[in-house]
Design an enzyme around this catalytic site. Structure first.
Site, PDB file in Angstrom:
ATOM      1  CG  HIS A 151       5.710  -6.441  -1.079  1.00  0.00           C
ATOM      2  ND1 HIS A 151       7.043  -6.343  -0.795  1.00  0.00           N
ATOM      3  CD2 HIS A 151       5.110  -5.399  -0.476  1.00  0.00           C
ATOM      4  CE1 HIS A 151       7.234  -5.297  -0.002  1.00  0.00           C
ATOM      5  NE2 HIS A 151       6.086  -4.689   0.202  1.00  0.00           N
ATOM      6  CG  ASP A 156      -1.298  -0.715   0.009  1.00  0.00           C
ATOM      7  OD1 ASP A 156      -0.171  -0.896  -0.477  1.00  0.00           O
ATOM      8  OD2 ASP A 156      -1.553   0.172   0.833  1.00  0.00           O
TER       9      ASP A 156
END
Ligand code: SDX
Length: 433
Positions: free
Chosen positions: A308, A367
């Site tokens: 991320h 996710d």
């Protein structure tokens, strides 16, 4: 006492610029470098905006090192546990949790906008039945801007408020219609006697032939997923909505631009990519070979659902989903084997003990596990990112509203470092070699 400034000096000319430092409530301060072009004839250079604060916002705070996510100051863990999606929508839009009267009135207002113009249904027919539903969502939401010309008057606060309610209200209807078109079932109209989440599930899963039975655990899982995906400060799709909004474009076209950006596998499309990755791995014994491919610089294989730009620790949303996965899966499908979940857990365990991921601070993001719950909720793979887009629509409109209320809204227009051909004269074709 040290001054709250950063001094930038161009050593070629000796010229300096003092840039004021501005502190926020949480997180690193910023220094305002807006005068660097006029004073030092320099641009800042920050491809992918890794270290650039594009705006000031009061909506969401993320501490990437500590894995903290706050919506209007409230920790995501507390909202996922105690709140409802419609209440989170009110919070994100208005900045405060509503009292009962405010919540009832807001919820009723949203209900009044859940129907879409019948003409909009004809747009689906233009798509092949196997078209990706994100293409349908993108097209139909973009077309929505053709139905509300008043919303183009973005300087009118009432029109802006109405547009934000319409988007929050109509996204589930449009998304559910995408699903129904995909599977060849009749569209199901919204019902105002249901909660926002129940209504969405009803439009997705009910059929005219029989009453739809709600599963309490499924409704709870749906609610948690929508809350976790609702907002995430200046991510790629939100930044797109802001940039489109800065040109004073129609709000629905700004949201369509956000949908287009979210679709990418590096962003919201990752939830679909994770399941395809887990299916490709197929069995935990294949994980070491897969990890080897991921670490091979010459392969473009990535561990989808990991890493991320901001989180260099666990994405708190991933933690919530993983922790609720077990009991939700058991409640939704008691005793059913969850091979993909088992592979995901083993993949996470192996990756988090591997130097490659540790030194790059790559952890599971929202996710990584979301697809497993969406599958258990009976949502097909192709609809995963559509679910993400429905949830994120409130984040997009909240950030858009915040930007529209800025006193001196200016169009966003980044500059560049030009490294193309130096100026040259045209050569007629006869003289070209
Ligand atoms: C979302 O921004 C948001 O807030 C987004 C989001 C939201 O709610 O809006 O949180 C939702 O988009 C979550 C992210 C979903 N995407 C994925 O899961 C796709 C896989 N992850 C990546 O591609 C990547 O981690 C990104 C896109 C998420 C972040 O990319 P960055 O910040 O540009 O990081 P990078 O590509 O520069 O990687 C840094 C290093 C590189 O290695 P080196 O060149 O230093 O050797 O880490 C490696 C990368 O190769 N790396 C990965 C990896 N992610 C980064 N290696 C293997 N697998 C990965 N997933």
């Amino acid at each position: 006492m040290a001054k709250d400034t950063v001094t930038i000096t161009d050593n070629r000319t000796g010229k300096s610029l003092e840039c004021p430092i501005k502190k926020g409530i949480h997180g690193p301060p910023v220094f305002n470098c807006q005068k660097i072009a006029s004073e030092l004839d320099l641009f800042t250079f920050d491809p992918a905006f890794v270290t650039t604060a594009s705006c000031e916002s009061k909506i969401t705070f993320i501490d990437g090192e500590k894995g903290i996510l706050l919506y209007r100051g409230y920790p995501i863990e507390q909202l996922a546990k105690n709140s409802t999606y419609i209440e989170v929508c009110y919070l994100l839009l208005n900045g405060e949790l509503p009292n009962k009267g405010q919540l009832d009135s807001f919820s009723d207002s949203v209900c009044r906008y859940t129907l879409v113009h019948e003409g909009l249904l004809s747009f689906y027919k233009g798509f092949r039945h196997d078209a990706h539903p994100m293409a349908m969502l993108l097209g139909v939401v973009g077309a929505l801007s053709g139905y509300y010309p008043d919303a183009q008057d973005i300087k009118n606060p009432e029109h802006r408020r109405e547009s934000s309610l319409r988007i929050i209200a109509k996204m589930p209807t449009i998304a559910a219609n995408c699903y129904k078109y995909l599977i060849g079932q009749p569209y199901v109209y919204p019902r105002n006697d249901l909660t926002y989440v129940e209504n969405f599930m009803h439009m997705m899963f009910s059929v005219p032939a029989e009453p739809y039975q709600f599963n309490e655990s499924a409704v709870k899982a749906f609610k948690i997923m929508l809350i976790l995906h609702a907002e995430h400060e200046q991510n790629a799709s939100t930044s797109t909505v802001r940039l489109a909004g800065s040109s004073q474009a129609h709000p629905f076209s700004c949201v369509a631009a956000g949908i287009a950006t979210l679709w990418g596998p590096a962003h919201g499309g990752a939830n679909e990519a994770v399941i395809r990755m887990l299916q490709e791995i197929g069995d935990s014994k294949n994980i070491p070979a897969f990890i080897k491919k991921v670490k091979d610089k010459d392969s473009s294989v990535r561990l989808m659902g990991f890493g991320h730009r901001v989180y260099k620790n666990y994405d708190p949303r991933a933690t919530i989903i993983r922790e609720s996965c077990h009991n939700l899966l058991d409640e939704l499908d008691p005793g059913k084997q969850q091979p993909l979940f088992d592979i995901a857990m083993e993949l996470e365990r192996i990756a988090l003990s591997d130097e490659y991921f540790i030194e790059r601070k790559l952890y599971p993001n929202v996710d990584f596990y979301s697809g497993i719950i969406l599958s258990a909720l009976g949502i097909p793979l192709k609809m995963f990112t559509v679910m993400f887009a429905v949830a994120r629509s409130v984040g997009w409109v909240s950030q858009w509203m915040e930007m529209m209320e800025e006193p001196n809204l200016r169009i966003g227009r980044p500059r560049q470092l030009y490294t193309g051909s130096a100026q040259r004269d045209y050569v007629s074709i006869e003289k070209r070699s």
